[in-house]
Design a protein around this motif. Structure first.
Motif, short mmCIF file in Angstrom:
data_model
loop_
_atom_site.label_atom_id
_atom_site.label_comp_id
_atom_site.label_asym_id
_atom_site.label_seq_id
_atom_site.Cartn_x
_atom_site.Cartn_y
_atom_site.Cartn_z
N THR A 14 27.01 80.90 10.89
CA THR A 14 27.77 79.21 10.45
C THR A 14 25.71 78.55 10.45
O THR A 14 24.41 79.09 11.79
CB THR A 14 27.88 79.30 12.27
N GLN A 15 25.40 78.11 9.77
CA GLN A 15 24.64 77.06 9.33
C GLN A 15 24.78 75.76 10.14
O GLN A 15 25.33 75.19 9.95
CB GLN A 15 24.25 77.36 8.39
N HIS A 16 22.87 75.74 10.44
CA HIS A 16 22.50 74.72 11.41
C HIS A 16 21.73 73.84 10.54
O HIS A 16 20.43 74.63 10.20
CB HIS A 16 22.33 74.08 13.05
N SER A 23 24.37 68.91 12.45
CA SER A 23 25.35 69.24 12.11
C SER A 23 27.13 68.81 11.92
O SER A 23 27.64 68.31 10.76
CB SER A 23 25.81 71.16 12.08
N LYS A 37 32.83 80.60 3.93
CA LYS A 37 32.39 80.72 5.35
C LYS A 37 33.23 81.90 5.83
O LYS A 37 32.68 83.24 6.21
CB LYS A 37 32.72 79.22 6.04
#
Ligand code: C5P
Length: 220
Positions: free
Chosen positions: A73-75, A84, A19
């Motif tokens: 950011t991945q959701h 998430s 990240k």
């Protein structure tokens, strides 16, 4: 397009490192474990045994995953619900490991993962990114640490969150997940022949981060 594949066992710090690295390098971070966790969560909620391949395969047509990439950011949306946080539970991690051994689940997620890397620079983490998902990745890293070092970090994390934790249980869970991930028939966890091995057993977070970043920069 640049693609960085980071594979390795649970608790090696892949996602937190990935990240941060993605943010610094300006790449999109793609967390493939979250996709397996979402399928695992769906199976648990449906009352199915995540290790029952036929039962889980029968659920797949009911599962729709949307991967939203916002601000790096991945959701993950599971049938429209942002899961998430729900997918971070310990039992969901075990369920993810079980559904990850299911070839139908792997085939179901493969296109989603490849498509994400087609139109953007990505840093993707998982177990089989360098070996199966992105065999032509620009840089491949195999990030690992001894089971004891990984258990120690996980234990400290749980304690910091104020959660009840027992070191021996955490270590046993890590060993069980390693065993499941490395011994499955489909896409087992292994270092790709052309992946750079980064072992952080003896390094703290900042040292690990610096080594990883330098390794990537040296190879792109
Ligand atoms: O990385 P994370 O702990 O979120 O992954 C959860 C589980 O999902 C892993 O233990 C692994 O079995 C499975 N997984 C996988 N292939 C990936 C990513 C995760 O099989 N590319």
């Amino acid at each position: 397009m640049v693609s960085v594949a980071i594979d390795g066992p649970s608790g090696a710090g892949k996602s937190s490192m990935a990240k941060r690295l993605a943010a610094e390098l300006g790449y999109t971070y793609v967390d493939t474990g979250a996709m397996y966790r979402s399928v695992g969560l769906y199976a648990l909620r449906a009352g199915k045994d995540p290790a029952d391949n036929a039962a889980v395969e029968a659920l797949l047509p009911q599962i729709h995953l949307d991967i939203l990439l916002k601000d790096g950011t991945q959701h993950v949306l599971l049938n429209g619900e942002d899961v998430s946080s729900a997918i971070r539970a310990e039992e969901v991690g075990m369920a993810a490991s079980a559904v990850g051994a299911n070839p139908a689940v792997r085939a179901f997620l493969l296109d989603t993962q490849r498509n994400l890397a087609k139109s953007r620079d990505v840093l993707m983490d998982g177990r089989d990114i360098g070996t199966v998902v992105l065999p032509d990745a620009t840089v491949k890293i195999f990030l690992t640490a001894s089971p004891e070092a990984r258990a120690q970090r996980r234990f400290a994390e749980l304690q910091a969150k104020g959660e009840q934790a027992d070191f021996e249980t955490v270590l046993a869970d890590i060993r069980r997940r390693d065993d499941q991930d490395t011994h499955r028939a489909t896409a087992p966890l292994r270092r790709a022949d052309d992946a750079v091995l980064v072992d952080t057993s003896e390094l703290d977070i900042e040292q690990s981060f610096a080594l990883l970043k330098q390794t990537i920069l040296d190879h792109i």
